[in-house]
Design an enzyme around this catalytic site. Structure first.
Site, PDB file in Angstrom:
ATOM      1  NE  ARG A 120      -4.188  -1.805   1.585  1.00  0.00           N
ATOM      2  CZ  ARG A 120      -4.234  -2.969   2.221  1.00  0.00           C
ATOM      3  NH1 ARG A 120      -3.367  -3.249   3.168  1.00  0.00           N
ATOM      4  NH2 ARG A 120      -5.143  -3.859   1.890  1.00  0.00           N
ATOM      5  CE  LYS A 147       1.537  13.510 -15.775  1.00  0.00           C
ATOM      6  NZ  LYS A 147       1.394  13.835 -17.208  1.00  0.00           N
ATOM      7  CD  GLU A 198      10.541  15.532 -23.375  1.00  0.00           C
ATOM      8  OE1 GLU A 198       9.884  16.595 -23.226  1.00  0.00           O
ATOM      9  OE2 GLU A 198      10.028  14.455 -23.731  1.00  0.00           O
ATOM     10  CE  LYS A 222       7.616  17.045 -15.291  1.00  0.00           C
ATOM     11  NZ  LYS A 222       7.785  15.735 -15.851  1.00  0.00           N
ATOM     12  CD  GLU A 273      -1.402  16.296 -17.600  1.00  0.00           C
ATOM     13  OE1 GLU A 273      -0.181  16.145 -17.563  1.00  0.00           O
ATOM     14  OE2 GLU A 273      -2.179  15.500 -18.150  1.00  0.00           O
ATOM     15  NE  ARG A 280       2.760  17.143 -14.702  1.00  0.00           N
ATOM     16  CZ  ARG A 280       3.163  16.361 -13.708  1.00  0.00           C
ATOM     17  NH1 ARG A 280       2.556  16.392 -12.554  1.00  0.00           N
ATOM     18  NH2 ARG A 280       4.173  15.523 -13.868  1.00  0.00           N
ATOM     19  CG  ASN A 325       1.157  16.972 -22.791  1.00  0.00           C
ATOM     20  OD1 ASN A 325       2.104  16.357 -22.300  1.00  0.00           O
ATOM     21  ND2 ASN A 325      -0.083  16.851 -22.350  1.00  0.00           N
ATOM     22  CG  HIS A 357       4.910  15.455 -25.623  1.00  0.00           C
ATOM     23  ND1 HIS A 357       5.812  16.484 -25.762  1.00  0.00           N
ATOM     24  CD2 HIS A 357       5.490  14.557 -24.785  1.00  0.00           C
ATOM     25  CE1 HIS A 357       6.877  16.221 -25.027  1.00  0.00           C
ATOM     26  NE2 HIS A 357       6.711  15.058 -24.428  1.00  0.00           N
ATOM     27  CG  HIS A 360       2.363  10.774 -27.298  1.00  0.00           C
ATOM     28  ND1 HIS A 360       1.692  11.547 -26.380  1.00  0.00           N
ATOM     29  CD2 HIS A 360       3.546  10.443 -26.716  1.00  0.00           C
ATOM     30  CE1 HIS A 360       2.439  11.675 -25.294  1.00  0.00           C
ATOM     31  NE2 HIS A 360       3.569  11.026 -25.475  1.00  0.00           N
ATOM     32  CG  HIS A 404       9.152  10.508 -25.771  1.00  0.00           C
ATOM     33  ND1 HIS A 404       7.794  10.548 -25.994  1.00  0.00           N
ATOM     34  CD2 HIS A 404       9.436  11.585 -24.981  1.00  0.00           C
ATOM     35  CE1 HIS A 404       7.288  11.593 -25.364  1.00  0.00           C
ATOM     36  NE2 HIS A 404       8.259  12.237 -24.741  1.00  0.00           N
TER      37      HIS A 404
END
Ligand SMILES: NC(=O)c1ccc[n+]([C@@H]2O[C@H](COP(=O)([O-])OP(=O)(O)OC[C@H]3O[C@@H](n4cnc5c(N)ncnc54)[C@H](O)[C@@H]3O)[C@@H](O)[C@H]2O)c1
Ligand SMILES: [Zn+2]
Length: 329
Positions: free
Chosen positions: A117, A139, A181, A223, A233, A238, A242, A245, A249, A261
């Site tokens: 947990r 994340k 990035e 960031k 987000e 946030r 992207n 992106h 993607h 990426h």
């Protein structure tokens, strides 16, 4: 350089990002987050740095590895790691150290949020992408056959320890990948960072300490600022991260993830920014700027529409009309 990240809500979850050459050797003296430490690393990084770190930590640490690469970022790896940790009697009083690139950080962070947990973890990023992006912000997650990052949590680490000297062993292709990035941060938030990279890209690519440390610190700060304001987000802030992106993607998907990426994001950024200086800079760094042969714009649009429809979302675009400022449309 110490970069504080301030996050409150129910309890104080603030933590520090430390950027320092040679920091890996000092990590044992900085840790006070658990009785024992489970160092999670992929097969490559485990050999390069994991064994040494565990040795320095002594009896209270154990190394747990998994095969390197994105293909390992799944629930099977998570279960295998948890089983090994159980066998070694790790419990809630202990702490995980995520030592590696973004794949390791995402997997180890995910394990931290579900093992018994939840147990604490610290990030020790070893790829440029992980240093400037994935290790900051909390994340975590793994991929499913149906798509990337479909299972995951938000869990902030207790600390992020960045040692830029570890980049000496990172393959050039992966370094360049992470640079996409860094350029992104310049485009969305900092004209001065963009200018700095344009002026110093050769020094950065040869890992000259001063400019290398500078771009890492600047990226983490940008960031950090965004995550502090919009951790989950919810405000759209946030979302600026992207930039490039959505198209990126789609290109990753259409090339069956054979393109990295950052490479896909570089192509995506060019499509969302009309400033010629961006294309020039990406080329100098060694990143692609054109949609790969065989992929049509209509294919990309189809993938984007399908994705957004599935998520029941309106299609939002992050545009950069002037370097240093992103807008949502
Ligand atoms: N959580 C987030 O916010 C976030 C953000 C961006 C990306 N990501 C995730 O990050 C992942 C990509 O990260 P990545 O590009 O770091 O990939 P990666 O973790 O697979 O690392 C790339 C390769 O470099 C090797 N490597 C790493 N550090 C090294 C070093 N110092 N020396 C030698 N080899 C080294 C690894 O073994 C691997 O083969 C993706 O899964 C992506 O979804 C997460
Ligand atoms: Zn990215």
């Amino acid at each position: 350089m110490i970069i504080p990240v301030k996050l409150k809500k129910k309890e104080d979850r603030s933590y520090k990002i430390i950027v320092e050459d040679g920091l890996i050797d000092r990590i044992p003296s900085l840790l006070n987050y658990g009785v024992r430490y489970a160092v999670i690393a992929d097969s490559k990084v485990g050999k390069l740095y994991g064994q040494k770190l565990v040795k320095r930590l002594g009896k209270k640490a154990k190394l747990f590895t998994f095969p390197h690469g994105e293909r390992s970022k799944n629930l099977f790896t998570v279960e295998a790691l948890c089983k090994k940790m159980l066998k070694e009697n790790f419990d809630r009083h202990d702490c995980i150290i995520a030592l590696g690139g973004g794949v390791t950080g995402d997997i180890a962070g995910f394990v931290s949020s579900i093992y018994m947990r939840g147990i604490p973890y610290v990030q020790v990023p070893t790829s440029l992408l992980a240093m400037v992006d994935s290790s900051v912000g909390g994340k975590t997650g793994v991929d499913m056959e149906e798509g990337k990052n479909l299972l995951g949590t938000f869990l902030q680490p207790k600390a992020v320890y960045i040692d830029p000297l570890l980049l000496k062993t990172l393959p050039k292709k992966h370094f360049v990948n992470g640079m996409a990035e860094v350029v992104k941060y310049g485009c969305i938030k900092s004209k001065s960072l963009f200018r700095y990279i344009s002026k110093n890209y050769e020094k950065i690519l040869t890992l000259e300490p001063k400019p290398l440390n500078k771009i890492i610190v600047q990226s983490c700060k940008i960031k950090r600022d965004i995550v502090e304001k919009d951790e989950h987000e919810k405000l759209g802030l946030r979302m600026c991260l992207n930039f490039g992106h959505t198209i990126g993607h789609a290109i990753e998907k259409l090339t069956d993830y054979t393109i990295l990426h950052g490479e896909a994001v570089a192509i995506g950024m060019v499509q969302m920014c009309r400033d010629k200086r961006l294309t020039e800079l990406l080329k100098k760094i060694g990143l692609p700027t054109k949609i790969p042969k065989g992929i049509k714009k209509s294919h990309i649009l189809e993938v984007i529409k399908k994705d957004k429809k599935k998520k029941g979302k309106k299609i939002m675009h992050v545009l950069v009309k002037k370097i240093g400022k992103a807008i949502l449309k």
